[in-house]
Design an enzyme around this catalytic site. Structure first.
Site, PDB file in Angstrom:
ATOM      1  N   LYS A 128       0.829  -1.205   0.000  1.00  0.00           N
ATOM      2  CA  LYS A 128       0.000   0.000   0.000  1.00  0.00           C
ATOM      3  C   LYS A 128       0.869   1.264   0.000  1.00  0.00           C
ATOM      4  O   LYS A 128       2.086   1.179   0.081  1.00  0.00           O
ATOM      5  CB  LYS A 128      -0.978  -0.040   1.179  1.00  0.00           C
ATOM      6  CG  LYS A 128      -1.878  -1.294   1.164  1.00  0.00           C
ATOM      7  CD  LYS A 128      -2.828  -1.323  -0.027  1.00  0.00           C
ATOM      8  CE  LYS A 128      -3.360  -2.687  -0.404  1.00  0.00           C
ATOM      9  NZ  LYS A 128      -4.093  -3.430   0.582  1.00  0.00           N
TER      10      LYS A 128
HETATM   11  C1  LIG Z   1      -5.150  -4.562   0.772  1.00  0.00           C
HETATM   12  C2  LIG Z   1      -6.608  -4.413   0.764  1.00  0.00           C
HETATM   13  C3  LIG Z   1      -7.394  -4.826   1.852  1.00  0.00           C
HETATM   14  C4  LIG Z   1      -6.856  -5.560   3.021  1.00  0.00           C
HETATM   15  O1  LIG Z   1      -5.816  -4.918   3.643  1.00  0.00           O
HETATM   16  P1  LIG Z   1      -4.930  -5.704   4.716  1.00  0.00           P
HETATM   17  O2  LIG Z   1      -4.295  -4.632   5.508  1.00  0.00           O
HETATM   18  O3  LIG Z   1      -3.943  -6.526   3.935  1.00  0.00           O
HETATM   19  O4  LIG Z   1      -5.841  -6.544   5.516  1.00  0.00           O
HETATM   20  C5  LIG Z   1      -8.747  -4.554   1.813  1.00  0.00           C
HETATM   21  N1  LIG Z   1      -9.308  -3.968   0.745  1.00  0.00           N
HETATM   22  C6  LIG Z   1      -8.594  -3.594  -0.322  1.00  0.00           C
HETATM   23  C7  LIG Z   1      -9.274  -2.922  -1.457  1.00  0.00           C
HETATM   24  C8  LIG Z   1      -7.219  -3.834  -0.358  1.00  0.00           C
HETATM   25  O5  LIG Z   1      -6.511  -3.500  -1.434  1.00  0.00           O
END
Ligand SMILES: *Cc1c(COP(=O)(O)O)cnc(C)c1O
Length: 382
Positions: free
Chosen positions: A190
């Site tokens: 992210k």
């Molecule tokens: C990465 C992601 C998640 C989950 O995030 P985590 O921190 O890995 O649990 C949820 N929704 C979207 C759209 C994502 O890209």
């Protein structure tokens, strides 16, 4: 991630976190401090994030998946309830709805925006609908005025999956600085990371209390020897080690996102005329560009998407897939979903490719990706 040995050029992954030496030193200091789990660094990280989001309450947790699930629980959503959500996202967006016992009601997305179609979302509301759980896909903000007008009209709570949208702006306001419950992810892919981690911004006083209980055993401590457990809570509190990473990352967030915008602008510039791929919606300066995800024109090519990815890999370039349509996964077909229900999500799911985009990339890297894509796609035209 490792590249193919035959490639001369350095391996270019589709994403890579950027951790500076100050952050590594801050982590080492936490490791030496004697306090590793939730402590002063978590408090500091939540305060810094809150400040970044205009002073809204922030509660961190071990992932956005945990955050989304706790947000649903805090809204009292469970068995017999429906939650409206896009058919195109990372599967966690829908899994959390199923995990709390509710039914995910899928809605199609825009072919270029990848965001939930709000007209179809409103049409999908039934007396059982309790919430809308949309995604700001790739960091392109939804039309927030329209989203919250629909929610107000039908008395629904909004849980925003803002996993892609830290630093995104809608009408000049940061995503998470307003709205009901806004969930961010700090997974290494992210825009900023805490290794694993997430945070919820917003929520009523009652919802915040519920989130705190769900996050840590449902327990309250009234005095040194007086504990109570108010509900069967889980365990998903962030560690001080993770928070130290997050504090270091937050300092660079604006710079990272500016860099992402510059790199994407170069992709658009090089593909200004007759792009060999269908480019995503460009958005405006408020787009935080978590991923750059054009569509392959598979109908006009002699190769599959898998073969495209392999051909790029042979040129030393990593390509991802974000994401297959959720309703076509076995677990969702088992709920009655089937092919043909959400044409845009299905087409994106088949054709999408994630090209390299991360802050440490150079403009020359973008040029290299564009040249490789042009060669692979042009060589495969039928
Ligand atoms: C990465 C992601 C998640 C989950 O995030 P985590 O921190 O890995 O649990 C949820 N929704 C979207 C759209 C994502 O890209």
């Amino acid at each position: 991630m490792s590249g193919p040995e035959q490639s001369g050029a350095a391996w270019l992954p589709f994403t890579r976190p950027a951790i500076d030496e100050e952050t590594i030193a801050a982590v080492a200091a936490v490791l030496r401090s004697g306090w590793l789990a939730s402590g002063p660094k978590v408090a500091q990280f939540e305060a810094a994030l809150s400040q970044y989001l205009g002073g809204r309450p922030v509660r961190s947790q071990t992932s956005a998946t945990a955050g989304l699930e706790m947000a649903l629980l805090a809204c009292g959503i469970g068995k017999g309830d429906e939650v409206i959500t896009p058919a195109l996202s990372f599967v966690a967006t829908a899994n959390v709805i199923v995990r709390v016992g509710a039914r995910p009601v899928f809605v199609d997305v825009g072919l270029a925006s990848r965001n939930i179609d709000l007209e179809q979302a409103e049409a999908a509301i039934t007396p059982r609908t309790r919430a809308i759980l949309p995604v700001h896909f790739a960091g392109l903000p939804l039309d927030m005025e329209r989203l919250y007008a629909i929610a107000a009209r039908h008395r629904l709570r909004v849980i925003e999956d803002a996993a892609h949208a830290i630093g995104s702006l809608w009408a000049g306001k940061r995503i998470g600085s307003f709205g009901d419950l806004v969930c961010f992810s700090f997974h290494p892919n992210k825009n900023i990371t805490t290794i694993e981690g997430g945070a919820i911004s917003g929520g009523s006083a009652e919802e915040l209390r519920a989130i705190e209980l769900h996050r840590w055993h449902g327990q309250v401590k009234r005095a040194a020897d007086d504990f109570d457990t108010l509900l069967a809570g889980g365990k998903c509190n962030l560690s001080d080690v993770a928070a130290a990473v997050g504090l270091g990352q937050l300092e660079h967030l604006e710079e990272f996102n500016a860099r992402r915008r510059t790199l994407v602008a170069r992709y658009f510039e090089l593909w200004a005329e007759e792009p060999p791929l269908r480019l995503p919606q460009r958005g405006d300066a408020g787009h935080s560009w978590h991923v750059f995800t054009p569509l392959l024109p598979l109908g006009t090519l002699s190769i599959t998407r898998g073969e495209f990815i392999e051909a790029m890999r042979a040129r030393g370039i990593g390509v991802g897939v974000h994401y297959p349509a959720i309703h076509l996964f076995s677990a969702y077909r088992a709920l009655g979903y089937r092919d043909g229900q959400f044409p845009n999500a299905e087409r994106i799911g088949r054709e999408t490719v994630t090209l390299p985009l991360f802050p440490a990339m150079t403009l020359a890297d973008v040029e290299r990706v564009v040249a490789a894509v042009n060669a692979v796609v042009r060589g495969a035209r039928t």
